[in-house]
Design a protein around this motif. Sequence first.
Motif, PDB file in Angstrom:
ATOM      1  N   GLY A   1      -3.839   1.366  -0.133  1.00 22.60           N
ATOM      2  CA  GLY A   1      -3.235   0.136   0.398  1.00 22.60           C
ATOM      3  C   GLY A   1      -3.908  -0.318   1.683  1.00 22.60           C
ATOM      4  O   GLY A   1      -4.151  -1.506   1.885  1.00 22.60           O
ATOM      5  N   ASN A   2      -4.245   0.652   2.548  1.00 24.91           N
ATOM      6  CA  ASN A   2      -4.906   0.286   3.794  1.00 24.91           C
ATOM      7  C   ASN A   2      -6.337  -0.188   3.564  1.00 24.91           C
ATOM      8  O   ASN A   2      -6.838  -1.057   4.269  1.00 24.91           O
ATOM      9  CB  ASN A   2      -4.889   1.459   4.770  1.00 24.91           C
ATOM     10  CG  ASN A   2      -3.573   1.531   5.529  1.00 24.91           C
ATOM     11  OD1 ASN A   2      -3.001   0.500   5.896  1.00 24.91           O
ATOM     12  ND2 ASN A   2      -3.062   2.725   5.726  1.00 24.91           N
ATOM     13  N   LYS A   3      -7.000   0.392   2.568  1.00 21.60           N
ATOM     14  CA  LYS A   3      -8.340  -0.106   2.225  1.00 21.60           C
ATOM     15  C   LYS A   3      -8.255  -1.553   1.753  1.00 21.60           C
ATOM     16  O   LYS A   3      -9.124  -2.369   2.034  1.00 21.60           O
ATOM     17  CB  LYS A   3      -8.967   0.758   1.125  1.00 21.60           C
ATOM     18  CG  LYS A   3      -9.620   2.001   1.659  1.00 21.60           C
ATOM     19  CD  LYS A   3     -10.375   2.739   0.575  1.00 21.60           C
ATOM     20  CE  LYS A   3     -10.762   4.111   1.089  1.00 21.60           C
ATOM     21  NZ  LYS A   3     -10.996   5.082   0.026  1.00 21.60           N
ATOM     22  N   LYS A   4      -7.189  -1.819   1.017  1.00 19.19           N
ATOM     23  CA  LYS A   4      -6.981  -3.186   0.546  1.00 19.19           C
ATOM     24  C   LYS A   4      -6.831  -4.144   1.735  1.00 19.19           C
ATOM     25  O   LYS A   4      -7.336  -5.256   1.711  1.00 19.19           O
ATOM     26  CB  LYS A   4      -5.719  -3.222  -0.321  1.00 19.19           C
ATOM     27  CG  LYS A   4      -5.648  -4.384  -1.258  1.00 19.19           C
ATOM     28  CD  LYS A   4      -6.380  -4.113  -2.543  1.00 19.19           C
ATOM     29  CE  LYS A   4      -6.490  -5.384  -3.367  1.00 19.19           C
ATOM     30  NZ  LYS A   4      -7.055  -5.123  -4.678  1.00 19.19           N
ATOM     31  N   LYS A   5      -6.150  -3.663   2.771  1.00 14.22           N
ATOM     32  CA  LYS A   5      -6.006  -4.498   3.965  1.00 14.22           C
ATOM     33  C   LYS A   5      -7.365  -4.763   4.602  1.00 14.22           C
ATOM     34  O   LYS A   5      -7.631  -5.863   5.082  1.00 14.22           O
ATOM     35  CB  LYS A   5      -5.089  -3.820   4.986  1.00 14.22           C
ATOM     36  CG  LYS A   5      -3.638  -3.752   4.564  1.00 14.22           C
ATOM     37  CD  LYS A   5      -2.854  -3.079   5.675  1.00 14.22           C
ATOM     38  CE  LYS A   5      -1.474  -2.679   5.221  1.00 14.22           C
ATOM     39  NZ  LYS A   5      -0.797  -1.878   6.264  1.00 14.22           N
TER      40      LYS A   5
END
Lengths: 265, 294
Positions: free
Chosen positions: B133-137
């Motif tokens: 999810g943070n990579k997506k951010k």
Amino acid sequence: MNVFLRELRANWKALFWWSFGMVLMIYAGMAKYTAYVDSGQDITAMMNQIPSTLRAALGFGDLDVMKASGFYGMLYLYVLLMVTIHAALLGATIVAKEERDRTSEFLMTRPASRARILTGKLLAAAVNVVVLNLVCLGLSVAVVAQYAHGEDLTSDILLLMGAMLLVQFVFLFLGSAIAAVWKRPKAAASAATTVMLTTYVLSIVVDVNKNLDFLRYLTPFKWFQAAPIMRDQAYQPVYVALAAVVAVACIVATYVGYGKRDLYI
Amino acid sequence: MNVIEIRNLTKSYGKARGIIDVSFDVAEGEIFGFIGPNGAGKSTTIRTLLNLIHATSGSATVFGKDCRTHAPEIAREVGYLPSEVSYYDRMKVLDLLKYSASFYGKDCTKRIHELAAYMDLDLKRRIDDLSFGNKKKVGILQGLIHEPKLIILDEPTSGLDPLMQQRFFELLRQENAKGATILLSSHVLDEVQRLCGRVAIIKEGRIIRIESMSDLARDHYKKVGVEVGPEADAAFAALEGVTNLERKDGVVSFYYKGDINAVVAHLAGLRIRNLWVEEPTLEEIFLHYYQKEG
């Protein structure tokens, strides 16, 4: 410029370890020379008993390994082998890694043409190759001087390292061309080293079998051999030209191949 | 003015199907949805637009420029969030974003920090320490820091928690209000319904429908529910355009397609306790197309 700097940063650690490896190799190699000489035995006689095929395969065909220059000429082949592995691997991975690590979708959607990105990468790779060459050069001059017993080998070393740089570039761009043209980024590095080692084996085959001498044009390892270079204090122009042609052809293939094809995502 | 114009775009991968004869336009300032199941050709279309892969035939222009010959120029004004984000593992988030910004020749530092705060992303962490999810951010930020005029999103919300999805959509609405055009590819139809004005439905590599959300719904079945005694059932069944008629817990429900006045006239003669008329969700429309033409 940003790609160039980014690649320099990404590669400096690897370059450090390669340089460290070359330092060890040259230092340990020349240290062995003292062991030969100090043993007091007539190693030359023993060496002469080794069949010429094996001598060729081991890299000291016509060299007098009792002299520092001859020994260094033999060591040169191994140094050359290592730095060309480095060059071929670097050329292949610096192009293929974006696809291998799935970062091509990021990098190739920036406002920079594929050619511009390749230029940054190839320049960074060229800097790495030159640095590794200079490390070998500096170290060779320093280490060999200790064992030379009055022989002045600096010009020999300069000539050999110049030749080595040409071969490094040939394999660097061969690696990049393979990675750029071939659609299998994960296999590019091993393909490049396979091609490189094949040409090395071919150079031994040519040494061993004089009937196959015409094949020498296919293997860069035969283009700049230590013995003739040290003897003539010059390169043979035909091989310099050949190296230049192959390197340029590989650069063109890199740009054209990478510009045309679908990226593997 | 159209920001994207795709004309008869075909991409084949040897024998495998890519996309066939895809054509659609995205007008300036709109939020355009591109929907279809996995493998229908959404990513293929987008990657062709971005010059990551090359079309077998047909053409596509972005900002009026050919997407292949003018790719770097186009990229200057495009922000792209890929479906699977992957970045240089050993880089820190901030370094990656600065590296990205360095290609656009403008200072994005302020915006990087603003967006990171808004999306609750720690800029000091290394990429390989981040959750999906943070990579997506990180992907969202690298797509938006240079304030692109066209934002292309491929399955943007996978991996984001609902709160972040909401913030992200809010961000997209703000960008859209500032004039950015958005192409949103998704199979999560709910998010397309919430954001998009128009959609293209792609199926097995071909576009099967391009329509505004409202037309798509209007032109489609409505869901009608009537709370009424069982005596009325037969009359509903006789009404033309009624399908899926069923009675449950005192409520008759059915799908209706046709002139709604016919239903109203019919209901006028009945004594009803309650009435619902609902637009179908995009999901229902979508499944309808897929089942009908499948």
